[in-house]
Motif scaffolding. Structure first.
Motif, PDB file in Angstrom:
ATOM      1  N   ARG A 159       0.834  -1.209   0.000  1.00  0.00           N
ATOM      2  CA  ARG A 159       0.000   0.000   0.000  1.00  0.00           C
ATOM      3  C   ARG A 159       0.867   1.257   0.000  1.00  0.00           C
ATOM      4  O   ARG A 159       0.594   2.222  -0.727  1.00  0.00           O
ATOM      5  CB  ARG A 159      -0.939  -0.002   1.200  1.00  0.00           C
ATOM      6  N   ARG A 160       1.909   1.272   0.813  1.00  0.00           N
ATOM      7  CA  ARG A 160       2.784   2.445   0.866  1.00  0.00           C
ATOM      8  C   ARG A 160       3.425   2.713  -0.491  1.00  0.00           C
ATOM      9  O   ARG A 160       3.520   3.869  -0.933  1.00  0.00           O
ATOM     10  CB  ARG A 160       3.874   2.242   1.930  1.00  0.00           C
ATOM     11  N   ASN A 161       3.842   1.653  -1.164  1.00  0.00           N
ATOM     12  CA  ASN A 161       4.458   1.826  -2.474  1.00  0.00           C
ATOM     13  C   ASN A 161       3.441   2.236  -3.526  1.00  0.00           C
ATOM     14  O   ASN A 161       3.751   3.046  -4.424  1.00  0.00           O
ATOM     15  CB  ASN A 161       5.174   0.541  -2.891  1.00  0.00           C
ATOM     16  N   LEU A 162       2.228   1.721  -3.437  1.00  0.00           N
ATOM     17  CA  LEU A 162       1.186   2.114  -4.380  1.00  0.00           C
ATOM     18  C   LEU A 162       0.881   3.606  -4.267  1.00  0.00           C
ATOM     19  O   LEU A 162       0.750   4.309  -5.283  1.00  0.00           O
ATOM     20  CB  LEU A 162      -0.083   1.302  -4.139  1.00  0.00           C
ATOM     21  N   ILE A 163       0.764   4.096  -3.054  1.00  0.00           N
ATOM     22  CA  ILE A 163       0.493   5.524  -2.856  1.00  0.00           C
ATOM     23  C   ILE A 163       1.572   6.369  -3.533  1.00  0.00           C
ATOM     24  O   ILE A 163       1.279   7.352  -4.228  1.00  0.00           O
ATOM     25  CB  ILE A 163       0.409   5.848  -1.348  1.00  0.00           C
ATOM     26  N   ARG A 164       2.793   5.979  -3.351  1.00  0.00           N
ATOM     27  CA  ARG A 164       3.924   6.721  -3.936  1.00  0.00           C
ATOM     28  C   ARG A 164       3.926   6.635  -5.460  1.00  0.00           C
ATOM     29  O   ARG A 164       4.076   7.646  -6.155  1.00  0.00           O
ATOM     30  CB  ARG A 164       5.226   6.160  -3.370  1.00  0.00           C
ATOM     31  N   LEU A 165       3.741   5.435  -5.998  1.00  0.00           N
ATOM     32  CA  LEU A 165       3.835   5.243  -7.440  1.00  0.00           C
ATOM     33  C   LEU A 165       2.654   5.821  -8.204  1.00  0.00           C
ATOM     34  O   LEU A 165       2.771   6.147  -9.393  1.00  0.00           O
ATOM     35  CB  LEU A 165       3.971   3.753  -7.757  1.00  0.00           C
ATOM     36  N   LEU A 166       1.518   5.960  -7.544  1.00  0.00           N
ATOM     37  CA  LEU A 166       0.326   6.476  -8.215  1.00  0.00           C
ATOM     38  C   LEU A 166       0.297   7.999  -8.303  1.00  0.00           C
ATOM     39  O   LEU A 166      -0.523   8.564  -9.039  1.00  0.00           O
ATOM     40  CB  LEU A 166      -0.939   5.992  -7.489  1.00  0.00           C
ATOM     41  N   ASP A 167       1.179   8.657  -7.609  1.00  0.00           N
ATOM     42  CA  ASP A 167       1.140  10.119  -7.568  1.00  0.00           C
ATOM     43  C   ASP A 167       1.148  10.763  -8.957  1.00  0.00           C
ATOM     44  O   ASP A 167       0.378  11.693  -9.212  1.00  0.00           O
ATOM     45  CB  ASP A 167       2.304  10.647  -6.720  1.00  0.00           C
ATOM     46  N   PRO A 168       1.988  10.302  -9.906  1.00  0.00           N
ATOM     47  CA  PRO A 168       1.998  10.949 -11.230  1.00  0.00           C
ATOM     48  C   PRO A 168       0.700  10.776 -12.027  1.00  0.00           C
ATOM     49  O   PRO A 168       0.484  11.493 -13.016  1.00  0.00           O
ATOM     50  CB  PRO A 168       3.161  10.254 -11.953  1.00  0.00           C
ATOM     51  N   TYR A 169      -0.155   9.827 -11.630  1.00  0.00           N
ATOM     52  CA  TYR A 169      -1.363   9.541 -12.396  1.00  0.00           C
ATOM     53  C   TYR A 169      -2.558  10.383 -11.935  1.00  0.00           C
ATOM     54  O   TYR A 169      -3.587  10.399 -12.603  1.00  0.00           O
ATOM     55  CB  TYR A 169      -1.708   8.047 -12.293  1.00  0.00           C
ATOM     56  N   ARG A 170      -2.415  11.037 -10.797  1.00  0.00           N
ATOM     57  CA  ARG A 170      -3.503  11.874 -10.297  1.00  0.00           C
ATOM     58  C   ARG A 170      -3.559  13.181 -11.089  1.00  0.00           C
ATOM     59  O   ARG A 170      -2.529  13.666 -11.540  1.00  0.00           O
ATOM     60  CB  ARG A 170      -3.285  12.146  -8.799  1.00  0.00           C
ATOM     61  N   PRO A 171      -4.745  13.783 -11.294  1.00  0.00           N
ATOM     62  CA  PRO A 171      -6.038  13.423 -10.706  1.00  0.00           C
ATOM     63  C   PRO A 171      -6.819  12.377 -11.507  1.00  0.00           C
ATOM     64  O   PRO A 171      -7.992  12.149 -11.242  1.00  0.00           O
ATOM     65  CB  PRO A 171      -6.780  14.755 -10.708  1.00  0.00           C
ATOM     66  N   GLY A 172      -6.179  11.755 -12.500  1.00  0.00           N
ATOM     67  CA  GLY A 172      -6.862  10.717 -13.258  1.00  0.00           C
ATOM     68  C   GLY A 172      -6.927   9.411 -12.488  1.00  0.00           C
ATOM     69  O   GLY A 172      -6.691   9.365 -11.288  1.00  0.00           O
TER      70      GLY A 172
END
Length: 267
Positions: free
Chosen positions: A66-79
């Motif tokens: 979960r911690r890694n997902l939060i970090r890796l997903l940052d560039p995809y927001r707000p999509g």
């Protein structure tokens, strides 16, 4: 563009592959193991049934992932994004992410065509990456034919889709009798569980019974479910045309959307 990282307690390494055309293409280039695929909601902050998805990986540390997902997903927001987490048999972990490309709205309004196949999983209860490779020819075939999904048939019964669970609706005198779906010999999908809860919550009877091919003519509605696509109406199976998207399917599609809004887990 699909990006993939090897995840360890000490570091996070982004990898490059010869073929990054799809999550399946990337997975085929990784060592054999187990995987789960899902999509995000609410600007990459929530996932339906995330805990259940991570439990598919035998040795997963859910908090670590979960911690890694939060970090890796940052560039995809707000999509939104589509994610695959892979655990190899040597307990190595990989995360692949691509921007979410939802199915066209028209597909949910008019339904899709599917076909049956005798392709089988070695162990239906385990989401193994081996099946991705063994089903590659069938995947190419249906893509070329413009078919969304192939349904796995064993002993004359429809069990599930290659990447989905399968449901059918039987009526008598235009009154829905029950929703049917296989219980044995299938992967118990996360979205499948949510749909069954929604059906019972709306007073629809459920029967755990695989559909026999010689009983297809009794089916009035059908749909498939998956974490990335939700509920997708099926209007044709092989050469049998079921008709348009039925009332029960539409009702469950609405119920599932409401469930997503209420119960998607924070990553």
């Amino acid at each position: 563009m699909i990006r993939t990282w090897k995840i360890t307690k000490a570091r996070l390494d982004e990898l490059r592959f010869e073929d990054s055309s799809s999550l399946d293409a990337v997975t085929r280039q990784l060592p054999d193991g187990y995987y789960s695929t899902f999509r995000t909601y609410d600007s990459c902050t929530r996932v339906i049934g995330l805990s259940a998805h991570l439990r598919r990986l035998p040795n997963a540390d859910a908090s670590f992932l979960r911690r890694n997902l939060i970090r890796l997903l940052d560039p995809y927001r707000p999509g939104e994004a589509r994610i695959r987490v892979v655990q190899t048999r040597r307990r190595q972990f990989y995360i692949s992410i691509e921007p979410l490309k939802p199915l066209p709205r028209k597909i949910y309004e008019t339904g899709v065509r599917v076909e049956t196949t005798n392709l089988q999983r070695d162990d239906p209860r385990v989401k193994s990456t081996v099946f991705i490779s063994s089903s590659d020819e069938e995947r190419k075939h249906i893509a070329k034919a413009g078919i969304l999904e192939a349904l796995l048939v064993k002993n004359g019964k429809i069990l599930e889709g290659m990447t989905s669970n399968f449901f059918y609706i039987v009526e008598r005198d235009t009154i829905p009798l029950y929703i049917g779906t296989a219980q044995r010999g299938i992967l118990l999908g996360v979205t499948r569980t949510m749909v069954l809860r929604a059906a019972r919550g709306r007073g629809v009877a459920v029967r755990y019974r695989a559909l026999k091919l010689d009983q297809l003519s009794r089916v009035k509605e059908a749909f498939i479910t998956s974490s990335s696509r939700g509920i997708v109406p099926v209007v044709q199976i092989d050469e049998l045309v079921l008709g348009g998207v039925g009332d029960v399917t539409r009702m469950l599609m609405t119920a599932y959307e409401e469930y997503v809004l209420k119960h998607a887990e924070r990553i």
